[in-house]
Design an enzyme around this catalytic site. Sequence first.
Site, PDB file in Angstrom:
ATOM      1  N   GLU A  79      46.780  -4.311-145.569  1.00 54.87           N
ATOM      2  CA  GLU A  79      47.306  -3.170-146.335  1.00 54.87           C
ATOM      3  C   GLU A  79      48.787  -2.951-146.008  1.00 54.87           C
ATOM      4  O   GLU A  79      49.617  -2.736-146.884  1.00 54.87           O
ATOM      5  CB  GLU A  79      46.548  -1.876-145.978  1.00 54.87           C
ATOM      6  CG  GLU A  79      45.058  -1.914-146.237  1.00 54.87           C
ATOM      7  CD  GLU A  79      44.252  -2.402-145.031  1.00 54.87           C
ATOM      8  OE1 GLU A  79      44.683  -3.369-144.380  1.00 54.87           O
ATOM      9  OE2 GLU A  79      43.188  -1.829-144.771  1.00 54.87           O
ATOM     10  N   TRP A  99      25.356 -42.287-144.102  1.00 53.02           N
ATOM     11  CA  TRP A  99      25.488 -40.875-144.375  1.00 53.02           C
ATOM     12  C   TRP A  99      24.321 -40.437-145.241  1.00 53.02           C
ATOM     13  O   TRP A  99      23.980 -41.136-146.194  1.00 53.02           O
ATOM     14  CB  TRP A  99      26.802 -40.557-145.087  1.00 53.02           C
ATOM     15  CG  TRP A  99      27.998 -40.846-144.238  1.00 53.02           C
ATOM     16  CD1 TRP A  99      28.859 -41.877-144.368  1.00 53.02           C
ATOM     17  CD2 TRP A  99      28.474 -40.083-143.127  1.00 53.02           C
ATOM     18  NE1 TRP A  99      29.858 -41.803-143.421  1.00 53.02           N
ATOM     19  CE2 TRP A  99      29.639 -40.715-142.647  1.00 53.02           C
ATOM     20  CE3 TRP A  99      28.030 -38.927-142.479  1.00 53.02           C
ATOM     21  CZ2 TRP A  99      30.371 -40.229-141.552  1.00 53.02           C
ATOM     22  CZ3 TRP A  99      28.749 -38.443-141.403  1.00 53.02           C
ATOM     23  CH2 TRP A  99      29.907 -39.098-140.950  1.00 53.02           C
ATOM     24  N   ASP A 159      26.653 -41.026-131.762  1.00 56.08           N
ATOM     25  CA  ASP A 159      27.694 -41.028-132.809  1.00 56.08           C
ATOM     26  C   ASP A 159      29.125 -41.014-132.275  1.00 56.08           C
ATOM     27  O   ASP A 159      30.055 -41.229-133.048  1.00 56.08           O
ATOM     28  CB  ASP A 159      27.535 -39.801-133.720  1.00 56.08           C
ATOM     29  CG  ASP A 159      26.192 -39.752-134.409  1.00 56.08           C
ATOM     30  OD1 ASP A 159      25.507 -40.786-134.419  1.00 56.08           O
ATOM     31  OD2 ASP A 159      25.820 -38.679-134.917  1.00 56.08           O
ATOM     32  N   LEU A 205      34.482 -34.255-133.878  1.00 53.75           N
ATOM     33  CA  LEU A 205      34.237 -32.819-134.031  1.00 53.75           C
ATOM     34  C   LEU A 205      35.497 -32.003-134.312  1.00 53.75           C
ATOM     35  O   LEU A 205      35.658 -30.897-133.780  1.00 53.75           O
ATOM     36  CB  LEU A 205      33.496 -32.248-132.795  1.00 53.75           C
ATOM     37  CG  LEU A 205      32.132 -32.856-132.465  1.00 53.75           C
ATOM     38  CD1 LEU A 205      31.484 -32.127-131.293  1.00 53.75           C
ATOM     39  CD2 LEU A 205      31.180 -32.809-133.661  1.00 53.75           C
ATOM     40  N   LEU A 233      18.367 -30.373-129.961  1.00 49.86           N
ATOM     41  CA  LEU A 233      19.114 -29.170-129.568  1.00 49.86           C
ATOM     42  C   LEU A 233      18.892 -28.048-130.582  1.00 49.86           C
ATOM     43  O   LEU A 233      18.610 -26.904-130.202  1.00 49.86           O
ATOM     44  CB  LEU A 233      20.607 -29.506-129.456  1.00 49.86           C
ATOM     45  CG  LEU A 233      21.477 -28.364-128.955  1.00 49.86           C
ATOM     46  CD1 LEU A 233      21.165 -28.033-127.497  1.00 49.86           C
ATOM     47  CD2 LEU A 233      22.962 -28.684-129.106  1.00 49.86           C
TER      48      LEU A 233
HETATM   49  N1  LIG Z   1      22.012 -35.384-140.238  1.00 54.20           N
HETATM   50  C1  LIG Z   1      22.564 -34.497-139.408  1.00 54.20           C
HETATM   51  O1  LIG Z   1      22.956 -33.396-139.806  1.00 54.20           O
HETATM   52  C2  LIG Z   1      22.742 -34.833-137.951  1.00 54.20           C
HETATM   53  C3  LIG Z   1      23.507 -33.975-137.150  1.00 54.20           C
HETATM   54  C4  LIG Z   1      23.639 -34.295-135.801  1.00 54.20           C
HETATM   55  C5  LIG Z   1      23.010 -35.407-135.275  1.00 54.20           C
HETATM   56  N2  LIG Z   1      22.296 -36.227-136.082  1.00 54.20           N
HETATM   57  C6  LIG Z   1      21.616 -37.394-135.532  1.00 54.20           C
HETATM   58  O2  LIG Z   1      20.664 -36.935-134.588  1.00 54.20           O
HETATM   59  C7  LIG Z   1      20.523 -37.917-133.559  1.00 54.20           C
HETATM   60  C8  LIG Z   1      20.647 -37.251-132.177  1.00 54.20           C
HETATM   61  O3  LIG Z   1      19.710 -36.221-132.077  1.00 54.20           O
HETATM   62  P1  LIG Z   1      18.826 -35.985-130.776  1.00 54.20           P
HETATM   63  O4  LIG Z   1      17.774 -34.997-131.128  1.00 54.20           O
HETATM   64  O5  LIG Z   1      18.424 -37.313-130.256  1.00 54.20           O
HETATM   65  O6  LIG Z   1      19.845 -35.435-129.718  1.00 54.20           O
HETATM   66  P2  LIG Z   1      20.624 -34.058-129.539  1.00 54.20           P
HETATM   67  O7  LIG Z   1      19.832 -32.913-130.033  1.00 54.20           O
HETATM   68  O8  LIG Z   1      22.008 -34.252-130.055  1.00 54.20           O
HETATM   69  O9  LIG Z   1      20.726 -33.997-127.978  1.00 54.20           O
HETATM   70  C9  LIG Z   1      19.596 -33.719-127.220  1.00 54.20           C
HETATM   71  C10 LIG Z   1      19.991 -33.725-125.785  1.00 54.20           C
HETATM   72  O10 LIG Z   1      20.869 -32.644-125.503  1.00 54.20           O
HETATM   73  C11 LIG Z   1      20.632 -32.177-124.209  1.00 54.20           C
HETATM   74  N3  LIG Z   1      20.243 -30.758-124.276  1.00 54.20           N
HETATM   75  C12 LIG Z   1      19.430 -30.186-125.186  1.00 54.20           C
HETATM   76  N4  LIG Z   1      19.260 -28.887-124.906  1.00 54.20           N
HETATM   77  C13 LIG Z   1      19.983 -28.633-123.803  1.00 54.20           C
HETATM   78  C14 LIG Z   1      20.217 -27.482-123.023  1.00 54.20           C
HETATM   79  N5  LIG Z   1      19.644 -26.311-123.329  1.00 54.20           N
HETATM   80  N6  LIG Z   1      21.014 -27.581-121.947  1.00 54.20           N
HETATM   81  C15 LIG Z   1      21.592 -28.748-121.632  1.00 54.20           C
HETATM   82  N7  LIG Z   1      21.407 -29.888-122.315  1.00 54.20           N
HETATM   83  C16 LIG Z   1      20.611 -29.825-123.389  1.00 54.20           C
HETATM   84  C17 LIG Z   1      19.457 -32.942-123.658  1.00 54.20           C
HETATM   85  O11 LIG Z   1      19.916 -33.968-122.819  1.00 54.20           O
HETATM   86  P3  LIG Z   1      18.909 -34.520-121.635  1.00 54.20           P
HETATM   87  O12 LIG Z   1      17.742 -35.082-122.317  1.00 54.20           O
HETATM   88  O13 LIG Z   1      19.754 -35.505-120.922  1.00 54.20           O
HETATM   89  O14 LIG Z   1      18.572 -33.330-120.819  1.00 54.20           O
HETATM   90  C18 LIG Z   1      18.811 -33.542-124.880  1.00 54.20           C
HETATM   91  O15 LIG Z   1      18.169 -34.752-124.689  1.00 54.20           O
HETATM   92  C19 LIG Z   1      21.594 -38.931-133.783  1.00 54.20           C
HETATM   93  O16 LIG Z   1      21.012 -40.050-134.406  1.00 54.20           O
HETATM   94  C20 LIG Z   1      22.546 -38.262-134.729  1.00 54.20           C
HETATM   95  O17 LIG Z   1      23.209 -39.204-135.549  1.00 54.20           O
HETATM   96  C21 LIG Z   1      22.136 -35.973-137.413  1.00 54.20           C
END
Ligand SMILES: NC(=O)c1ccc[n+]([C@@H]2O[C@H](COP(=O)([O-])OP(=O)(O)OC[C@H]3O[C@@H](n4cnc5c(N)ncnc54)[C@H](OP(=O)(O)O)[C@@H]3O)[C@@H](O)[C@H]2O)c1
EC number: 3.5.4.26
Length: 378
Positions: free
Chosen positions: A46, A166, A196, A200, A299
Site C-alpha cells: 500500500e 520421467w 538420483d 534441488l 520419507l
Molecule cells: N516420482 C517422484 O515424484 C519421485 C520423487 C522423489 C523420489 N523418487 C524416486 O524414489 C526413489 C527413492 O525413494 P525411497 O523410498 O527409496 O527413498 P527416500 O524416501 O528418498 O529415502 C528413504 C531414506 O531416508 C532416510 N529417512 C527416512 N526417514 C527418516 C527420518 N525420519 N530421519 C532420518 N532419516 C530418514 C532413511 O535412510 P536409512 O534407511 O539409511 O535410515 C530411508 O531409508 C528413487 O528411485 C527416486 O528416483 C520419485
Amino acid sequence: MRRALVLARKAWGQTHPNPMVGALIVEDGEIVAEGFHASDGMPHAERVALNALGRKPKPGATLYVTLEPCSTHGRTGACCDAIREAGIARVVVGATDPNPVHAGRGFGVLREAGVEVISGVLDGECEDLNLIFNHSIRTDGEPLIAAKSAMTLDGKIATRSMESKWITGPVARENVMRWRRLFPSIAVGAGTVIADNPRLTSRIEGEPEWCPWRVVFDGLLRTVMTQNMPSLYTDEFRDRTIVVTTQHGGLGYVRKLRDLGVRVWCMDSPTQRSSLGMFRKRCAEEKITGVYLEGGAQLVSEFLQERQIDYLFTYTAPMLLADDKGRSAYSGLRTEHLTQAVRMADVRHESLGGDFLMRGRVVYPEKLNVDETVFRLR
Ligand SMILES: NC(=O)c1ccc[n+]([C@@H]2O[C@H](COP(=O)([O-])OP(=O)(O)OC[C@H]3O[C@@H](n4cnc5c(N)ncnc54)[C@H](OP(=O)(O)O)[C@@H]3O)[C@@H](O)[C@H]2O)c1
C-alpha cells in the site's frame, strides 16, 4: 484485483516470512499507481503504491489491495494510518488477515476513520497466493509441509527397478520449478539422494538458478559413506544444504559434512529416524516457514503416517504401471473404510501439457479410540 495479484506475484518466493501483497490506486477508472511488497523489511504494498503516486490521491480515488491492510505498527508503520493520512476514501480488499489476532481489525480501523471498505474480492485467489504465510502465521511460525509427487494413474512414483525419470512431461516439471522457487526449503530422503543425486535448485528459463535450503533426511548418514559424495554436499550451494540425522550417524561423518560447509541437524533419537515433529519445531526456530517435500516414497509415507503433511501437490501422468512391485507414492496406513481416508480440501486442479496437477490442504480423519473402532466396525 487481478492486476494487484499479478503485482504481488512479482515477489514470488522473495517475501518470507512475510506474505506477497500487491496494491494499486485507481482514479477516474484508470490505474495511476502500483506497488508490491518486495521482501521482508521493505515497505508494504500500500505504501509503495502511495509513494509511487508521489502526490495526494484525488478525492474519489480507490485503493485495491490483495491482503487486509495492517493496523499494527511493525517496522514500517501501520498501513491503515498511511491510507487514512493519504485521504483515500475507498479501499477494496482481497483476503482477510489470516492471523486470528488481527483478522478484520484493519477493516474496523479504516471504517472508524470514515473509509469505505469492500472486502472479499477474489478472496480465494488472494488466500491461495499466500498458502505458506497463512499456515505459519496461524501456527506460531511452524512451516507448511507440502509433499510433492509425480505419479502414474495407479499412484506409482517409480518402477520396480526404481526408474522414475520421467513420469511427468516437461510442462509439469517446469511447474515444479516454480514451486521450488516459492518454498524456502526442499526436503528429500537419503534414498532419493543416492538414487538420483539431485541438485534441488529452481531452474527457470531467463532467471538465475535459485537454491532454497536443501534438506536431506539421513539418519545413518548413508549418503556420506559413498565413494562419490552427492552434489548437494560439494556444489557451489553446499552451504544451503542441511542434513537431518541422529546420533547413530557417526561423529566422523558429521565432522566430514561440517568441514565441507554443510549444516547438520543432529536430533536425539532412540532409532535411526529423526522425529518429524522435532524437525517441524526446528524449522520454526530457524524461521523456515515452508518445506517442499519431494520424496521419495519412504520419507513421504513416514511424514503422512505421522500426520506431518499439511499440503499435497500430486502430478499425475497418463501412464499405468499396474505392477504391484512398482513404488507406491504413499503407503503404511491401514484404511478399512473410506471414512478413514486422508482427504484434500481447498482443492485446485491444473492441466499441464498431458499431465494434471491436483493440489490442496490435507485433512486427516479423526483419530478413533479402540472402543469407537469396534463400534464402527460392527
Ligand atoms: N516420482 C517422484 O515424484 C519421485 C520423487 C522423489 C523420489 N523418487 C524416486 O524414489 C526413489 C527413492 O525413494 P525411497 O523410498 O527409496 O527413498 P527416500 O524416501 O528418498 O529415502 C528413504 C531414506 O531416508 C532416510 N529417512 C527416512 N526417514 C527418516 C527420518 N525420519 N530421519 C532420518 N532419516 C530418514 C532413511 O535412510 P536409512 O534407511 O539409511 O535410515 C530411508 O531409508 C528413487 O528411485 C527416486 O528416483 C520419485
